[in-house]
Design a protein around this motif. Structure first.
Motif, PDB file in Angstrom:
ATOM      1  N   LYS A 305       0.821  -1.212   0.000  1.00 53.65           N
ATOM      2  CA  LYS A 305       0.000   0.000   0.000  1.00 53.65           C
ATOM      3  C   LYS A 305       0.853   1.261   0.000  1.00 53.65           C
ATOM      4  N   ARG A 306       2.059   1.183   0.583  1.00 50.80           N
ATOM      5  CA  ARG A 306       2.912   2.381   0.629  1.00 50.80           C
ATOM      6  C   ARG A 306       4.378   1.970   0.699  1.00 50.80           C
ATOM      7  N   ILE A 307       5.230   2.954   0.444  1.00 49.09           N
ATOM      8  CA  ILE A 307       6.676   2.771   0.491  1.00 49.09           C
ATOM      9  C   ILE A 307       7.224   3.714   1.555  1.00 49.09           C
ATOM     10  N   ILE A 308       8.013   3.191   2.489  1.00 49.50           N
ATOM     11  CA  ILE A 308       8.584   3.995   3.573  1.00 49.50           C
ATOM     12  C   ILE A 308      10.086   4.074   3.366  1.00 49.50           C
ATOM     13  N   VAL A 309      10.617   5.312   3.269  1.00 54.43           N
ATOM     14  CA  VAL A 309      12.035   5.496   2.958  1.00 54.43           C
ATOM     15  C   VAL A 309      12.678   6.569   3.841  1.00 54.43           C
ATOM     16  N   GLY A 310      13.984   6.433   3.994  1.00 53.04           N
ATOM     17  CA  GLY A 310      14.805   7.473   4.611  1.00 53.04           C
ATOM     18  C   GLY A 310      15.608   8.152   3.515  1.00 53.04           C
ATOM     19  N   HIS A 311      16.901   8.393   3.775  1.00 52.43           N
ATOM     20  CA  HIS A 311      17.888   8.826   2.779  1.00 52.43           C
ATOM     21  C   HIS A 311      17.790  10.286   2.346  1.00 52.43           C
ATOM     22  N   THR A 312      16.584  10.794   2.135  1.00 49.90           N
ATOM     23  CA  THR A 312      16.433  12.140   1.594  1.00 49.90           C
ATOM     24  C   THR A 312      15.691  13.020   2.590  1.00 49.90           C
TER      25      THR A 312
END
Length: 361
Positions: A305-312
């Motif tokens: 349902k969703r994408i969870i990211v860090g990095h930026t």
């Protein structure tokens, strides 16, 4: 148990260091012995080394000490074995998502305490909840080993209570393991020199933390969420690999030096490229809007349902983007912004060091 720690006389010199004067401990395997080593940064850098028979490994409890605040000290029992982490999970009832700690131990500790994941004595009090770290444990900050040992410790305690700790690798983790040391604080180089080893020797497969890091994944599916450091590109989607397959083909290359010069497998080169899983910034372009069709394709491919990211780092983090399909959680821990995302009672919140829950929309 063998409680192994390092007692140093820091006195006034501690005030001359940045934060904790004690760096370590580092645990290296040397034949039939274990080398437990730490360094103290006073006016000069001093080393403490202790050799322990390998046969005593399961009796060994490592102590992580803080010269600036002994109340933060904690001990860690070594795992009997280190196994490859699963990469697909059922949806937990509650979960805390953090990223880009980058050696800021106090930020991690205080966030976990404020949001009732651990007590101030490092006891897991999150029950069956999950803690998900979306990459970047290394670089810039002054207490990288303490961050690693705390997550190592909490993994075991969370499992005992029905919870789980997910540590997903980011670009800075991969850089440290493969020899790209451009962001490593000079403190760690001085520690390695005092210990009589190369910095890279501290995290090889012949070390406890090195083995542990290589058991981690580049991407995980936690319930309806795809969790990783950077993001999915159209090129990664075209590979058609499942989450399990992406991790399986990538794992042998964690810590691989000069990969671009020695590897010809196009799949590996795409995963480890600047638009690969742990470097990608496509969700937050500076010049033109991202093609949301790529996001939809990723979600459909992995039934998420969703994408969870860090990095930026985005000023509006922690926040949702692209019609709620992407959740960005990277904040500048070094500048004192300590926040994360909490999923609880089927709702999403931004959380901080006050314990306040701010609804995310």
């Amino acid at each position: 148990f063998l409680l192994i720690g390092f007692a140093f006389n820091t006195k006034a010199q501690v005030g001359k260091s940045n934060g904790n004067a004690i760096d370590g401990p580092y645990l290296l395997y040397k034949g039939d012995s274990i080398l437990l080593a730490s360094a103290i940064h006073e006016e000069t850098v001093k080393a403490s080394k202790q050799f322990i028979p390998l046969k005593n490994k399961q009796k060994l409890v490592v102590e992580v000490k803080f010269s600036d605040a002994p109340e933060k000290n904690f001990s860690v029992k070594l795992k009997p074995t280190i196994s490859i982490e699963p990469s697909v999970w059922q949806q937990p009832d509650k979960a805390l998502f953090l990223s880009d700690i980058e050696g800021e131990f106090d930020a991690l500790r205080n966030l976990l305490i404020a949001n009732k994941v651990i007590s101030n004595k490092y006891e897991w009090i999150f029950g069956k909840g999950h803690l998900v770290i979306c990459g970047d444990l290394f670089d810039r900050g002054k207490d990288v080993p303490a961050v690693l040992w705390l997550l190592y410790k909490l993994e075991q305690e969370a499992k005992a209570k029905g919870g789980y700790v997910h540590t997903i690798l980011g670009n800075h983790d991969m850089m440290n393991l493969s020899g790209d040391l451009r962001y490593v604080d000079k403190k760690y180089m001085k520690s390695a020199e005092a210990l009589g080893v190369d910095y890279m020797d501290l995290y090889t497969e012949q070390t406890e933390l090195g083995k542990w890091l290589r058991s981690k994944n580049l991407v995980e599916k936690v319930g309806e969420n795809l969790c990783l450091h950077g993001g999915f590109s159209a090129e990664i989607n075209k590979l058609g690999l499942s989450i399990e397959e992406l991790n399986k083909v990538s794992r042998p290359y964690i810590g691989f030096k000069d990969l671009k010069k020695t590897v010809t497998d196009s799949t590996i080169l795409k995963i480890f490229s600047s638009t690969g899983l742990f470097w990608n910034r496509d969700y937050f372009p500076k010049d033109q809007p991202v093609d949301e069709k790529t996001i939809d394709q990723t979600l459909a491919l992995h039934k998420a349902k969703r994408i969870i990211v860090g990095h930026t780092i985005i000023p509006t983090n922690v926040g949702f983007y692209h019609n709620g399909k992407v959740l960005g959680i990277d904040v500048n821990q070094h500048a004192g912004k300590h926040e994360g995302a909490l999923y609880e009672n089927k709702q999403w919140f931004k959380v901080n060091l006050t314990g306040e829950k701010i609804p995310l929309k």
